[in-house]
Motif scaffolding. Structure first.
Motif, PDB file in Angstrom:
ATOM      1  N   UNK A 174     -10.109   5.641  -2.065  1.00 50.73           N
ATOM      2  CA  UNK A 174      -9.412   4.434  -1.622  1.00 50.73           C
ATOM      3  C   UNK A 174      -7.996   4.777  -1.158  1.00 50.73           C
ATOM      4  N   UNK A 175      -7.403   5.776  -1.811  1.00 45.76           N
ATOM      5  CA  UNK A 175      -6.062   6.206  -1.417  1.00 45.76           C
ATOM      6  C   UNK A 175      -6.075   6.826  -0.021  1.00 45.76           C
ATOM      7  N   UNK A 213       9.293   1.066  -8.073  1.00 39.26           N
ATOM      8  CA  UNK A 213       8.758  -0.078  -7.320  1.00 39.26           C
ATOM      9  C   UNK A 213       9.720  -1.271  -7.369  1.00 39.26           C
ATOM     10  N   UNK A 214      10.155  -1.622  -8.573  1.00 37.26           N
ATOM     11  CA  UNK A 214      11.002  -2.812  -8.733  1.00 37.26           C
ATOM     12  C   UNK A 214      12.389  -2.625  -8.127  1.00 37.26           C
ATOM     13  N   UNK A 216       0.843  -1.211   0.000  1.00 37.44           N
ATOM     14  CA  UNK A 216       0.000   0.000   0.000  1.00 37.44           C
ATOM     15  C   UNK A 216       0.868   1.247   0.000  1.00 37.44           C
ATOM     16  N   UNK A 217       1.889   1.252   0.882  1.00 34.28           N
ATOM     17  CA  UNK A 217       2.778   2.415   0.974  1.00 34.28           C
ATOM     18  C   UNK A 217       3.534   2.612  -0.344  1.00 34.28           C
ATOM     19  N   UNK A 218       4.068   1.520  -0.892  1.00 34.91           N
ATOM     20  CA  UNK A 218       4.812   1.590  -2.151  1.00 34.91           C
ATOM     21  C   UNK A 218       3.928   2.143  -3.266  1.00 34.91           C
ATOM     22  N   UNK A 219       2.687   1.681  -3.319  1.00 33.44           N
ATOM     23  CA  UNK A 219       1.752   2.136  -4.351  1.00 33.44           C
ATOM     24  C   UNK A 219       1.509   3.646  -4.252  1.00 33.44           C
ATOM     25  N   UNK A 220       1.335   4.129  -3.039  1.00 35.80           N
ATOM     26  CA  UNK A 220       1.026   5.551  -2.843  1.00 35.80           C
ATOM     27  C   UNK A 220       2.214   6.438  -3.184  1.00 35.80           C
ATOM     28  N   UNK A 225       2.219  -5.180  -7.296  1.00 34.35           N
ATOM     29  CA  UNK A 225       2.350  -3.765  -6.922  1.00 34.35           C
ATOM     30  C   UNK A 225       1.821  -2.822  -8.003  1.00 34.35           C
ATOM     31  N   UNK A 226       2.035  -3.144  -9.282  1.00 38.64           N
ATOM     32  CA  UNK A 226       1.555  -2.269 -10.364  1.00 38.64           C
ATOM     33  C   UNK A 226       0.030  -2.236 -10.409  1.00 38.64           C
ATOM     34  N   UNK A 227      -0.585  -3.424 -10.295  1.00 37.73           N
ATOM     35  CA  UNK A 227      -2.053  -3.491 -10.341  1.00 37.73           C
ATOM     36  C   UNK A 227      -2.660  -2.721  -9.169  1.00 37.73           C
TER      37      UNK A 227
END
Length: 245
Positions: A184-185, A47-48, A29-33, A171-173
């Protein structure tokens, strides 16, 4: 390698992998944000690369596991509480999560996010650094949990590799999904504040069962998904299409 012929080895490996993935949910979640604040062409790289460096760090910690165990030994006492290295790391991590998530919510509610991006406030290097920093915080907790399940380093390393692989895969999805749904964020950032608070009080030796936290997260997500479905059904464009049919 004869340990892989034993059924209890596979049970331990499956349990460890499951735990690593569950404990990595807040990480994703943190990485996505934070990665969504970057330009589109840099998000996957952040991300990667961040997760790859985190994987190397976790394996390094596992190889130095005797050193990690010493982090549970008390260093000093304050206000009747003994503080160990692990406690200090959890406390710092909790404060970091609360501060960072509150700042993100403030920027979104005040409309400052776009201005920050245009000034170059968020860079690829800063996002990777934040990903690694958060993973360091959660690594100590997950590794100490793993020690209680098995004494086989190879099983711990395999579980960590699989869990990081799952994070990279999804993570991308998750980033795209969170990016498309602002409410949602905000909910995800609220979860991170809750997790940060949990880490901070755990550092003070007040244990909160993680099952309660994950149930609250799951329940809130289900409510939000229902809200999203209701909003979607009330979309004027889609409503017109339905009436025409």
């Amino acid at each position: 390698m004869e340990i892989f012929l034993l059924p209890e080895t596979w049970v331990a490996l499956l349990t460890l992998t499951f735990l690593e993935i569950v404990l990595g949910i807040d990480n994703i979640i943190f990485i996505s944000i934070v990665s969504n604040k970057l330009p589109q062409n840099q998000q996957a790289k952040a991300r990667n690369l961040g997760l790859s460096l985190a994987l190397i760090f976790r394996i390094g910690l596992l190889l130095g596991i005797t050193w990690i165990i010493t982090f549970t030994q008390p260093l000093f006492a304050l206000f009747g509480h003994d503080f160990s290295g692990r406690d200090l790391i959890l406390l710092a991590g909790g404060i970091f999560l609360i501060f960072k998530s509150t700042l993100e919510i403030h920027q979104k509610t005040e409309g400052e996010e776009h201005a920050d991006t245009s000034r170059g406030g968020t860079t690829l290097l800063s996002v990777i650094f934040q990903i690694i920093l958060l993973d360091i915080i959660f690594s100590f907790d997950s590794i100490l949990t793993a020690i209680g399940l098995t004494d086989q380093i190879i099983l711990m390393i395999i579980a960590v590799v699989i869990s990081i692989g799952v994070m990279m895969l999804f993570s991308k999805k998750i980033s795209d999904f969170i990016g498309k749904h602002p409410t949602l964020e905000i909910l995800a950032l609220s979860f991170l504040i809750l997790i940060g608070f949990m880490l901070a009080i755990e550092a003070l030796h007040y244990h909160v069962p993680k099952g309660y936290i994950y149930f609250a997260v799951f329940f809130s997500l289900m409510v939000e998904f229902l809200n999203m479905r209701i909003r979607k059904s009330k979309d004027p464009v889609k409503l017109k299409k339905r009436l025409k049919e």
